[in-house]
Scaffold this motif. Structure first.
Motif, PDB file in Angstrom:
ATOM      1  N   THR A 159       0.813  -1.221   0.000  1.00 34.90           N
ATOM      2  CA  THR A 159       0.000   0.000   0.000  1.00 34.90           C
ATOM      3  C   THR A 159       0.844   1.266   0.000  1.00 34.90           C
ATOM      4  O   THR A 159       0.290   2.371  -0.045  1.00 34.90           O
ATOM      5  CB  THR A 159      -0.931   0.021   1.223  1.00 34.90           C
ATOM      6  N   ALA A 160       2.168   1.124   0.051  1.00 31.97           N
ATOM      7  CA  ALA A 160       3.033   2.305   0.048  1.00 31.97           C
ATOM      8  C   ALA A 160       2.815   3.115  -1.231  1.00 31.97           C
ATOM      9  O   ALA A 160       2.722   2.556  -2.328  1.00 31.97           O
ATOM     10  CB  ALA A 160       4.500   1.889   0.169  1.00 31.97           C
ATOM     11  N   VAL A 161       2.731   4.428  -1.090  1.00 29.93           N
ATOM     12  CA  VAL A 161       2.518   5.328  -2.231  1.00 29.93           C
ATOM     13  C   VAL A 161       3.870   5.905  -2.647  1.00 29.93           C
ATOM     14  O   VAL A 161       4.560   6.539  -1.848  1.00 29.93           O
ATOM     15  CB  VAL A 161       1.525   6.449  -1.881  1.00 29.93           C
ATOM     16  N   ASP A 162       4.236   5.658  -3.909  1.00 29.17           N
ATOM     17  CA  ASP A 162       5.518   6.133  -4.426  1.00 29.17           C
ATOM     18  C   ASP A 162       5.322   7.424  -5.210  1.00 29.17           C
ATOM     19  O   ASP A 162       4.399   7.531  -6.031  1.00 29.17           O
ATOM     20  CB  ASP A 162       6.143   5.070  -5.332  1.00 29.17           C
ATOM     21  N   LEU A 163       6.193   8.380  -4.965  1.00 30.19           N
ATOM     22  CA  LEU A 163       6.182   9.644  -5.703  1.00 30.19           C
ATOM     23  C   LEU A 163       7.155   9.525  -6.867  1.00 30.19           C
ATOM     24  O   LEU A 163       8.358   9.419  -6.677  1.00 30.19           O
ATOM     25  CB  LEU A 163       6.566  10.808  -4.792  1.00 30.19           C
ATOM     26  N   GLU A 164       6.629   9.496  -8.085  1.00 32.02           N
ATOM     27  CA  GLU A 164       7.446   9.394  -9.289  1.00 32.02           C
ATOM     28  C   GLU A 164       7.398  10.724 -10.044  1.00 32.02           C
ATOM     29  O   GLU A 164       6.541  11.580  -9.760  1.00 32.02           O
ATOM     30  CB  GLU A 164       6.932   8.250 -10.178  1.00 32.02           C
ATOM     31  N   PRO A 165       8.311  10.903 -11.014  1.00 38.29           N
ATOM     32  CA  PRO A 165       8.311  12.176 -11.768  1.00 38.29           C
ATOM     33  C   PRO A 165       6.982  12.473 -12.446  1.00 38.29           C
ATOM     34  O   PRO A 165       6.631  13.642 -12.635  1.00 38.29           O
ATOM     35  CB  PRO A 165       9.432  11.963 -12.798  1.00 38.29           C
ATOM     36  N   ASP A 166       6.235  11.431 -12.795  1.00 42.24           N
ATOM     37  CA  ASP A 166       4.977  11.646 -13.509  1.00 42.24           C
ATOM     38  C   ASP A 166       3.750  11.491 -12.626  1.00 42.24           C
ATOM     39  O   ASP A 166       2.630  11.468 -13.125  1.00 42.24           O
ATOM     40  CB  ASP A 166       4.885  10.675 -14.690  1.00 42.24           C
TER      41      ASP A 166
END
Length: 284
Positions: A159-166
């Motif tokens: 459930t971890a939310v990853d912050l990506e460039p897009d």
């Protein structure tokens, strides 16, 4: 015939213990399958009840500081607000019923009460390996009224939310993790959208309601019980056979007629051919 005193031998006692353990384990597995069947029936009953209820205001069913009641899952709720498309979350590694790969598109709905609601707008088929290759259908602008099915949050590291460039991405939906990434309070749980302003979500595949069948648990339970009974029956048959004919390793084999020219080499008994043809007409 002999007696059953041989059952007190070490070999038969160990054999009996193994059979009892296997039968007990098979019985337990059968009970477990029938327990799963009862759980499935209970869950189906809750879903049927909730599916037939009219949509309720989201604040009457969900809360920002309390987990979703399992009895409320698949209850329809209604919420009005504005989509926060800048914080769209893409749920990776999903597939539809046909096995086609894709993603789920989750967009926070900021309600008039100031709380946000995680709304799963639907499934998007795509082979893209990164967010850069995903073109998400736009959510409605302005005020929108959403009706959808209540779902319980996922758990675990996925459930971890990853912050990506897009943008934001995850592998399982959790309103708590999305709230941490967005920096705003959310209702606990999320919603699978049914309609937006009375229409299905544009450009996305709608969510399927859960299968209300009972599954194979009943037949699996019967199979396990059959295996347990079969093990006991096999033990009883082998014990009866040894009592009647003696231990297998000590049984006398049937003798064969020796050949006259090779008395040390036994030969098979000649089988008599059964026929209705008179002897004088038989082929020599």
């Amino acid at each position: 015939m002999g007696s059953y005193r041989f059952l007190l031998s070490r070999r038969w006692l160990l054999f009996g213990v193994v059979v009892i353990l296997l039968s007990t384990f098979a019985w337990w597995l059968g009970e477990w399958q029938f327990g799963r069947l009862d759980e499935k029936k209970s869950s189906n009953s809750v879903v049927r009840t909730n599916e037939n209820l009219p949509p309720a205001p989201v604040a009457e069913v969900l809360s920002p500081d309390q987990d979703v009641d399992p009895a409320d899952e698949w209850r329809r709720v209604e919420a009005t607000g504005t989509y926060d498309v800048d914080h769209t979350v893409v749920v990776r590694y999903r597939s539809n019923d046909d096995g086609a790969p894709g993603v789920q598109v989750v967009v926070p709905l900021v309600t008039d009460e100031g709380l946000s609601l995680a709304v799963d707008r639907g499934f998007l088929a795509t082979d893209a390996r990164s967010l850069a290759g995903i073109e998400v259908p736009p959510a409605p602008t302005g005020e929108v009224t959403v009706v959808g099915w209540v779902r319980v949050d996922g758990t675990g590291a996925s459930t971890a939310v990853d912050l990506e460039p897009d943008g934001l991405s995850t592998r399982a939906i959790s309103s708590d993790r999305i709230a941490q990434a967005v920096g705003r309070p959310f209702y606990d749980g999320f919603v699978d959208v049914e309609t937006e302003n009375g229409e299905p979500a544009s450009g996305l595949a709608a969510h399927d309601l859960p299968d209300l069948g009972n599954g194979p648990h009943f037949f699996y339970g019967l199979q396990w019980w059959f295996f347990g009974v079969l093990a006991l029956f096999g033990f009883g048959y082998l014990a009866y056979d040894e009592r009647r004919r003696g231990p297998r390793g000590e049984r006398q084999r049937p003798t064969r007629n020796p050949r006259p020219d090779r008395p040390d080499r036994p030969v098979k008994e000649k089988k008599v051919r059964q026929t209705n043809v008179r002897r004088e007409f038989q082929r020599r």
